[in-house]
Design an enzyme around this catalytic site. Structure first.
Site, PDB file in Angstrom:
ATOM      1  N   SER A  73      62.029  40.358  55.327  1.00 10.35           N
ATOM      2  CA  SER A  73      62.832  40.357  54.710  1.00 10.35           C
ATOM      3  C   SER A  73      63.962  41.778  55.308  1.00 10.35           C
ATOM      4  O   SER A  73      64.819  41.822  55.680  1.00 10.35           O
ATOM      5  CB  SER A  73      63.026  40.406  53.476  1.00 10.35           C
ATOM      6  OG  SER A  73      61.859  41.400  53.123  1.00 10.35           O
ATOM      7  N   ASP A  74      62.580  42.784  56.195  1.00  7.32           N
ATOM      8  CA  ASP A  74      62.831  44.062  56.210  1.00  7.32           C
ATOM      9  C   ASP A  74      63.988  43.645  57.918  1.00  7.32           C
ATOM     10  O   ASP A  74      64.859  44.492  58.149  1.00  7.32           O
ATOM     11  CB  ASP A  74      61.847  44.893  56.692  1.00  7.32           C
ATOM     12  CG  ASP A  74      61.386  45.961  55.277  1.00  7.32           C
ATOM     13  OD1 ASP A  74      62.480  45.631  54.442  1.00  7.32           O
ATOM     14  OD2 ASP A  74      60.241  46.377  55.045  1.00  7.32           O
ATOM     15  N   ILE A  75      62.871  43.537  58.680  1.00  8.41           N
ATOM     16  CA  ILE A  75      63.663  42.796  60.299  1.00  8.41           C
ATOM     17  C   ILE A  75      64.860  41.982  59.880  1.00  8.41           C
ATOM     18  O   ILE A  75      65.947  42.745  60.384  1.00  8.41           O
ATOM     19  CB  ILE A  75      62.388  42.459  60.656  1.00  8.41           C
ATOM     20  CG1 ILE A  75      61.051  43.372  61.178  1.00  8.41           C
ATOM     21  CG2 ILE A  75      62.588  41.626  62.316  1.00  8.41           C
ATOM     22  CD1 ILE A  75      59.709  42.045  61.576  1.00  8.41           C
ATOM     23  N   GLY A 114      67.520  44.192  58.820  1.00  8.48           N
ATOM     24  CA  GLY A 114      67.732  45.375  59.848  1.00  8.48           C
ATOM     25  C   GLY A 114      68.640  44.630  60.811  1.00  8.48           C
ATOM     26  O   GLY A 114      70.473  44.581  61.146  1.00  8.48           O
ATOM     27  N   PRO A 120      56.671  42.391  58.081  1.00 10.15           N
ATOM     28  CA  PRO A 120      57.574  42.206  57.371  1.00 10.15           C
ATOM     29  C   PRO A 120      59.133  41.935  57.139  1.00 10.15           C
ATOM     30  O   PRO A 120      60.186  42.624  58.306  1.00 10.15           O
ATOM     31  CB  PRO A 120      57.898  44.005  57.037  1.00 10.15           C
ATOM     32  CG  PRO A 120      57.535  44.439  58.747  1.00 10.15           C
ATOM     33  CD  PRO A 120      56.690  43.904  58.768  1.00 10.15           C
TER      34      PRO A 120
END
Length: 393
Positions: free
Chosen positions: A166-168, A171, A164
Site C-alpha cells: 500500500s505504501d508503494i 507513492g 509494503p
C-alpha cells in the site's frame, strides 16, 4: 538551478520533498529519477526514518535528491520554506492534516504564495472524514482494504502481502497525480491539490476482487496460490521444487497436449472454462498429481514449447541473477558516501531519448543547505544569520 540531473525528462522541474516513511519518498523518487530538481527538506531533531540513514532502504528511497534542513517550527524557518515554495513547481508532504495546517504550510497557505504550485498530500486515510487524524501504516491498511482477506491459504487466517504494497502503490499513484496536474497546468497555468491515501490506493488495487463484489455481490475469499478465477493457474510442487503454471482459458487444449493429457480437452469435468471454475479443486488436484511426477526443468520445457506461461519461483537473489534480469540490467550503481559503488534497483520503465540513471547518492542531513539557499537568492550573510537563529542546519 544547478543540480546533478538523473534524466532530461523532467529537467527543470523543482520539487520540494517534505516526506518521510515510505509512500511519500517513493512518490518523490519517481520525480527525482526522471530528472526533477528534488530538494529534500528535513527537520532538525527528527529521526531519520524507520531505517537508519546509511541503511540500504533509506539510501534506495532518497537517491537522486539533494538535502537541506529547516526548522519548520520557527518563523524564520517557515519563511525559508515560503521562499522556496514561491519558485517551486511541486511540493510533496505526508504530514497529518492538523500538523501541516498548524505549522503554517497547508495547501491554502502555499497556494496563496504560488498559484501555479502543485501541492501533493499523502496520508493513510485522506485529508478529511472520521479517520483523517488516525495514524496508519502499510500493514494496518492492508487489513482494512481487504487484501489480507484474500491473501494466503484458506483456513490459515489473514496474511499480509510480503512487501509494503500500500505504501508503494500510493507513492506511484501520487506521482501519477502530480504528473497529471502538471500536464493540466500547461493549459490553465494554475496548480492544484493532489491527494492520495493508502486506503484509497490499496482498495483500488483490489481490482478484480473489488469488481467481483461491487458488480456481482460476491465477497472473494483466500485462494492461496490459485488464481481466483482462472484454474488451473497455481504454484505446483514438482519433484525438485515449485513452478508457477498459468494457462489462459484459450490455452487449455495445448496445455493438456503438452502434459500428455489430450483426453482432458473434451472431458466433461474439464472441457469448458465455466466447468473448470466450478470444479476448480478437482482440476487443481488432477494437474498437481501429474506435475508432482515431473522435475521442474522438464515441466517448464514442455510448457514453454507449447507457449503456455510458466516459470520458476525464485528467491530475491535468484530473481536478480536470472539471465533475462541480467540482460535487462534491472540495477544501476551510485557512489556511496564512503566511495564504494552501491547497487540499487533502477526505474521499471525506460524512455528511448531521455533515460533515467542513478546520478547522486542519498544526501546527508543538511548536506546542501547552503548551496540551495544560495540558489534561491540568499546571501552568505543571510545564510549565516539563519544558521545562528536555528532556522536552518
Amino acid at each position: 538551478m544547478p543540480y546533478c540531473s538523473a534524466s532530461r525528462a523532467l529537467e527543470g522541474l523543482v520539487v520540494l520533498d517534505l516526506t518521510h516513511a515510505r509512500a511519500g519518498p517513493v512518490c518523490v523518487r519517481q520525480l527525482g529519477d526522471w530528472g526533477a530538481n528534488v530538494i529534500r527538506i528535513e527537520r532538525p531533531g527528527d529521526p531519520a526514518d524507520f531505517a537508519g540513514r546509511h541503511e540500504a532502504d533509506f539510501q534506495n528511497k532518497h537517491r537522486n535528491k539533494r538535502g537541506m534542513a529547516i526548522n519548520l517550527r520557527s518563523d524564520e524557518g517557515r519563511s525559508v520554506l515560503y521562499r522556496l515554495a514561491e519558485r517551486a513547481d511541486v511540493i510533496v508532504e505526508n504530514f497529518r492534516p492538523d500538523v501541516k495546517n498548524r505549522l503554517g504550510f497547508g495547501y491554502e497557505t502555499l497556494k496563496a504564495k504560488n498559484p501555479r504550485l502543485i501541492y501533493a498530500s499523502i496520508s493513510a486515510f485522506g485529508q478529511d472524514g472520521p479517520y483523517k487524524d488516525r495514524p496508519g501504516v502499510d500493514q494496518v491498511v492492508q487489513g482494512m482494504s481487504g487484501i489480507m482477506s484474500v491473501t494466503g491459504e484458506p483456513g490459515r487466517g489473514p496474511m499480509r502481502v510480503g512487501i509494503p504494497i500500500s505504501d508503494i502503490v500510493t507513492g506511484l499513484y501520487a506521482a501519477t497525480g502530480i504528473l497529471t496536474a502538471l500536464v493540466e497546468r500547461q493549459r490553465s497555468n494554475l496548480g492544484q491539490w493532489v491527494q492520495a491515501s493508502l486506503i484509497e490506493s490499496q482498495t483500488f488495487m483490489m481490482d478484480l476482487q473489488a469488481a467481483a463484489y461491487l458488480v456481482d455481490g460476491r465477497v472473494p475469499k483466500q485462494a492461496g496460490n490459485e488464481h481466483p478465477s482462472g484454474p488451473p493457474t497455481n504454484a505446483y510442487k514438482t519433484k525438485d521444487g515449485y513452478v508457477n503454471v498459468a494457462p489462459l482459458p484459450s490455452m487449455w487444449p495445448r496445455f493438456c497436449k503438452a502434459l500428455g493429457k489430450e483426453e482432458w480437452i473434451t472431458h466433461p469435468d474439464f472441457a469448458t472454462r465455466e466447468i473448470r471454475r466450478a470444479r476448480r479443486k478437482e482440476v487443481a488436484a488432477a494437474v498437481a498429481a501429474l506435475i508432482a511426477e515431473m522435475d521442474s526443468a522438464t515441466l517448464m520445457a514442455k510448457l514453454e514449447a507449447a507457449e503456455v506461461p510458466c516459470g520458476p519461483i525464485y528467491t530475491v537473489e535468484e530473481a536478480y541473477n536470472d539471465p533475462q534480469a541480467k540482460h535487462m540490467k534491472l540495477t544501476q550503481t551510485v557512489v556511496a558516501i564512503d566511495g564504494h559503488e552501491m547497487t540499487l534497483p533502477r526505474q521499471p520503465f525506460t524512455l528511448s531519448r531521455t533515460p533515467s540513471k542513478l546520478a547522486v547518492r542519498t544526501p546527508e542531513f543538511g548536506e546542501h543547505t547552503d548551496e540551495i539557499l544560495g540558489e534561491f537568492g540568499y546571501s552568505a550573510d543571510e545564510i549565516r544569520e539563519l544558521r545562528e537563529r536555528g532556522a536552518v542546519e
